[in-house]
Structures are given as structure tokens and as C-alpha cells.
Design an enzyme around this catalytic site. Structure first.
Site, short mmCIF file in Angstrom:
data_model
loop_
_atom_site.label_atom_id
_atom_site.label_comp_id
_atom_site.label_asym_id
_atom_site.label_seq_id
_atom_site.Cartn_x
_atom_site.Cartn_y
_atom_site.Cartn_z
N SER A 183 -46.92 0.28 -27.35
CA SER A 183 -46.54 -0.23 -26.04
C SER A 183 -45.58 -1.41 -26.10
O SER A 183 -44.87 -1.66 -25.14
CB SER A 183 -47.79 -0.62 -25.26
N HIS A 211 -49.32 6.23 -23.55
CA HIS A 211 -47.98 5.88 -23.06
C HIS A 211 -47.00 7.05 -23.19
O HIS A 211 -45.80 6.85 -23.06
CB HIS A 211 -47.42 4.67 -23.81
N LYS A 242 -51.73 6.25 -16.28
CA LYS A 242 -50.32 5.85 -16.45
C LYS A 242 -49.42 6.89 -15.78
O LYS A 242 -49.34 6.93 -14.57
CB LYS A 242 -50.03 5.62 -17.94
#
Ligand SMILES: *Cc1c(COP(=O)(O)O)cnc(C)c1O
Length: 395
Positions: A183, A211, A242
Site C-alpha cells: 500500500s 489493494h 476497497k
């Protein structure tokens, strides 16, 4: 009652403030999106959400959540194995597993729980866990909760990973654990090399694709798709919080025996409430939208590419990469914080990251792109980076 703890805590908060490490929350008065309003009355462009596909406030997703509540109710008031499993949850597990190209999947309230509850049921004292040094906090906690012997390799350093594999040769089972996309740098784990080494040394591979799921790889199936190693990853954990709508929820997908063991023994699964139907239904919808719309994935990729190019052309030091996480390197801690503050005043919401979140002398502003950003939003952000960059003598 002794007040020592409380006065000690107050002292700690003072120290954190002095070091610039005290976390304060900016309160939004709008839904999540490319443009947000805050309690201070500002309207700003948002470049720091994990809203990669722009689904956090999508009409289609909201409708799916509402439909799902109408059909399945609001909450289950139960864990899965008592009376908290609806047909909806089984369908979502099958859907996620098919999407990720695995044999089975198990839902959790969050990916943090998926990681925290992953290793302890699978590994004991006779086993080894081999972990990238930059892995997410939830993987680290999962590792701490299990009794396996721990090995840590330098970030994405394949020679160092091989050293760990050699040193753990006497272990009964071995698992290599890595983030798919890291990240802070937005870089992608070297899954081709990792799976090759894993095969050579008879280890399993676990990837946390939080992610990545939804937009990395041609069809959004994540870093295994990006590297062409789908089917060679034994365990994938990921979040619905996300790209896939951004509410909450997590999942572990992988080999069917592993998932079955988690259903029997994984503590956050056994002792925490079922994913709410609204979240399950909306996640279903997000996956369906990915299959029918190629443009969602393409938009976030195009936006990231465009932003990288504009910023590089403007003279900024941008870490190269293929993800929607774009670190603007400033190196100097005070500069990173000051620039993020100035950008916010100019209407661009980004965050400066400093030690200890990133190594000393590696401070940066992390920019995250979304499919929901319009070209003019990105142009506006770049123009403000250029303005403040010039004023601060950075470019
Ligand atoms: C965000 C994130 C998590 C946590 O996901 P939640 O579903 O919000 O708990 C776990 N792992 C990684 C790598 C993440 O980026």
C-alpha cells in the site's frame, strides 16, 4: 481508582502531537466519492480513498444493497455456524471463489479478520511462516497469533526469500505470505518468482490482494491474474472494503481443504457475526458489474497512467508502477506534511506519509486514483501540485 494510566496516556498524546504523529480524523459531511465535503465546510477533490472503481456511492450498488435488505433482512444476529448462513452467503462464497479462480471461499466480517484467523488453524509449532517485511498489519497479527516459526525476508527480495526457505527446511508445512499490492509504494509482489520458489521448496503461497481485487489484472482478478499465476496461489485473502464497493467484509479463498479447516477452526469466523445481507448483496453486484463493464477497470487504469505521466512531465519524482497508488516522493518529512496541508487548502485532499509508516527519509504524498475521477479532476490536482511544488521549491 489509580489515575496513573490516564495521566500517562495524556502525556503520550502530547508526545505524539509534538512528533506530528497524532492521528486526527477529518469529518466528512457527504458520501464517499471523488468530491467530498467536510465539516469545516470545504468541498475538496478526494485522492486518498481506496475507492478504485468508484463504487462507494454507486446508484447500482446502493440499489443492490437495498434490494438485498428487502429480500434477506437487516442482520443475522448470529455467527455463521449457528443460524447465520443464508443462501445469499453461500452464493457469494461460490461467486467470489469462481471470480478468483479458486476452489472455495469463506466470508469474514473484514479482511483484517480473515488474516487474523488464517494461520492459527493451519500451522503449529512444527511449521514455518515466511513473511515479506512490508506485509500489512493484519497479516503480522495473524502471524503473531499462530505458533509456527517465523521467518521474514527483505521486501520483495527473492534471494532473501530463498534464504528463508533454506533455513526452514526442517519444517513440516511452510507458507509464504505476501501482500499482492503493497500500500505505501503501490508495487506488486513478484508472484511468478514466489510461486516458482514455493514449488521448488514445497511451500504454500498466501496473497493478500486487498489493494488489487477488482482492478489489477485484465479482468480485475488481482495480482495472480496480473502475473499469470492464477491457480498457483494456494490462499488469497481480500477485502470488499476497497474496490468492491468499499463498505466492509473480507474473504479467504483457496484450496478446498484449507477453507474447510478454516470453517472448523478459524476464530474470527466462528465467534463473530455474519456479514450483513446488504453488504453481501452489494458485493455480488460489484462482481457482476466487473464482468459486464470493461470500462470500470479501464478507467482507473487510464486515470492512474495519466496522472503518473502528467506528474512526471511536471518534474515530480514518481515511483513507477502499474497500480492506482501513486507515491509522489518528497523524502523530507516536513515537506511532505506541509505540502499535503497546502494542497488541502487548494482543494486537493491527499495525505503525507512519514516515518514510521514509511522508512526515515522516504516521506511521500500518496495519491490514489479512482475510476470516478474525471480528467478535469486530475488536471486540477496536477495543477495544484505544480503550484505548491513551485512555491515550495520542489520542482
Ligand atoms: C485494507 C487492508 C486490509 C484490511 O481490510 P478490511 O476488510 O478493511 O479489514 C487487509 N490487508 C490489506 C493488505 C489491506 O490493504
Amino acid at each position: 481508582m489509580s489515575r496513573k494510566m490516564l495521566t500517562d496516556f495524556s502525556k503520550t498524546f502530547g508526545e505524539l502531537r509534538q512528533q506530528g504523529l497524532y492521528k486526527s480524523e477529518r469529518i466528512l459531511t457527504s458520501p464517499q466519492g471523488p468530491e467530498i465535503t467536510t465539516k469545516a465546510g470545504e468541498t475538496v477533490l478526494n485522492f486518498c480513498a481506496n475507492n478504485y472503481l468508484g463504487l462507494s456511492n454507486s446508484r447500482d450498488i446502493i440499489q443492490a444493497a437495498q434490494d438485498s435488505m428487502d429480500a434477506w433482512g437487516y442482520g443475522l444476529s448470529s455467527v455463521r455456524f449457528i443460524c447465520g448462513t443464508q443462501a445469499l452467503h453461500k452464493e457469494l462464497e461460490a461467486e467470489v471463489s469462481a471470480f478468483l479462480g479458486t476452489e472455495d471461499a469463506i466470508l469474514y466480517a473484514a479482511c483484517f479478520d480473515a488474516n487474523a484467523g488464517l494461520f492459527e488453524p493451519l500451522l503449529g509449532e512444527a511449521d514455518a511462516l515466511i513473511s515479506d517485511e512490508l506485509n500489512h498489519a493484519s497479516i503480522i497479527d495473524g502471524v503473531r497469533l499462530c505458533k509456527a516459526k517465523r521467518f521474514r525476508y527483505s521486501h520483495s527480495d527473492m534471494a532473501d526469500l530463498e534464504r528463508c526457505l533454506k533455513e526452514s527446511a526442517d519444517a513440516r508445512y511452510r507458507v509464504i505470505a505476501t501482500d499482492g499490492v503493497f500500500s505505501m509504494d503501490g508495487d506488486i509482489a513478484k508472484l511468478s518468482n514466489i510461486t516458482t520458489l514455493a514449488a521448488r521448496y514445497d511451500a504454500l503461497v498466501m496473497v493478500d490482494d486487498s489493494h488489487a481485487t477488482g482492478y489489477i489484472g485484465n479482468t480485475g482478478r488481482g495480482t495472480p491474474e496480473y502475473h499469470g499465476v492464477t491457480g498457483r496461489i494456494d490462499i488469497i485473502t481480500t477485502t470488499f472494503g476497497k474496490a468492491l464497493g468499499g463498505a466492509s467484509g473480507g474473504v479467504t479463498a483457496g484450496r478446498k481443504e484449507i477453507i474447510e479447516m478454516l470453517r472448523q477452526r478459524s476464530r474470527p469466523y466462528l465467534f463473530s457475526n455474519t456479514l450483513p445481507p446488504a453488504v453481501a448483496g452489494a458485493t455480488f453486484k460489484a462482481l457482476a458489474m466487473l464482468k459486464t463493464s470493461g470500462t470500470l477497470i479501464q478507467s482507473v487504469k487510464d486515470n492512474a497512467k495519466y496522472f503518473r505521466k502528467m506528474m512526471t512531465d511536471a518534474g515530480f519524482d514518481i515511483k513507477p508502477g502499474d497500480t492506482a497508488i501513486v507515491p509522489v516522493m518528497l523524502y523530507d518529512e516536513t515537506k511532505a506534511v506541509a505540502m499535503a496541508d497546502r494542497l488541502l487548502k487548494e482543494g486537493v485532499y491527499v495525505i503525507g506519509f512519514c516515518y514510521p509508516v514509511v522508512p526515515k527519509g522516504r516521506a511521500r504524498i500518496r495519491v490514489q486514483l479512482s475510476a470516478a475521477h474525471k480528467k478535469e479532476n486530475i488536471d486540477f490536482a496536477v495543477s495544484k501540485f505544480v503550484k505548491t511544488g513551485r512555491e515550495m521549491g520542489i520542482i
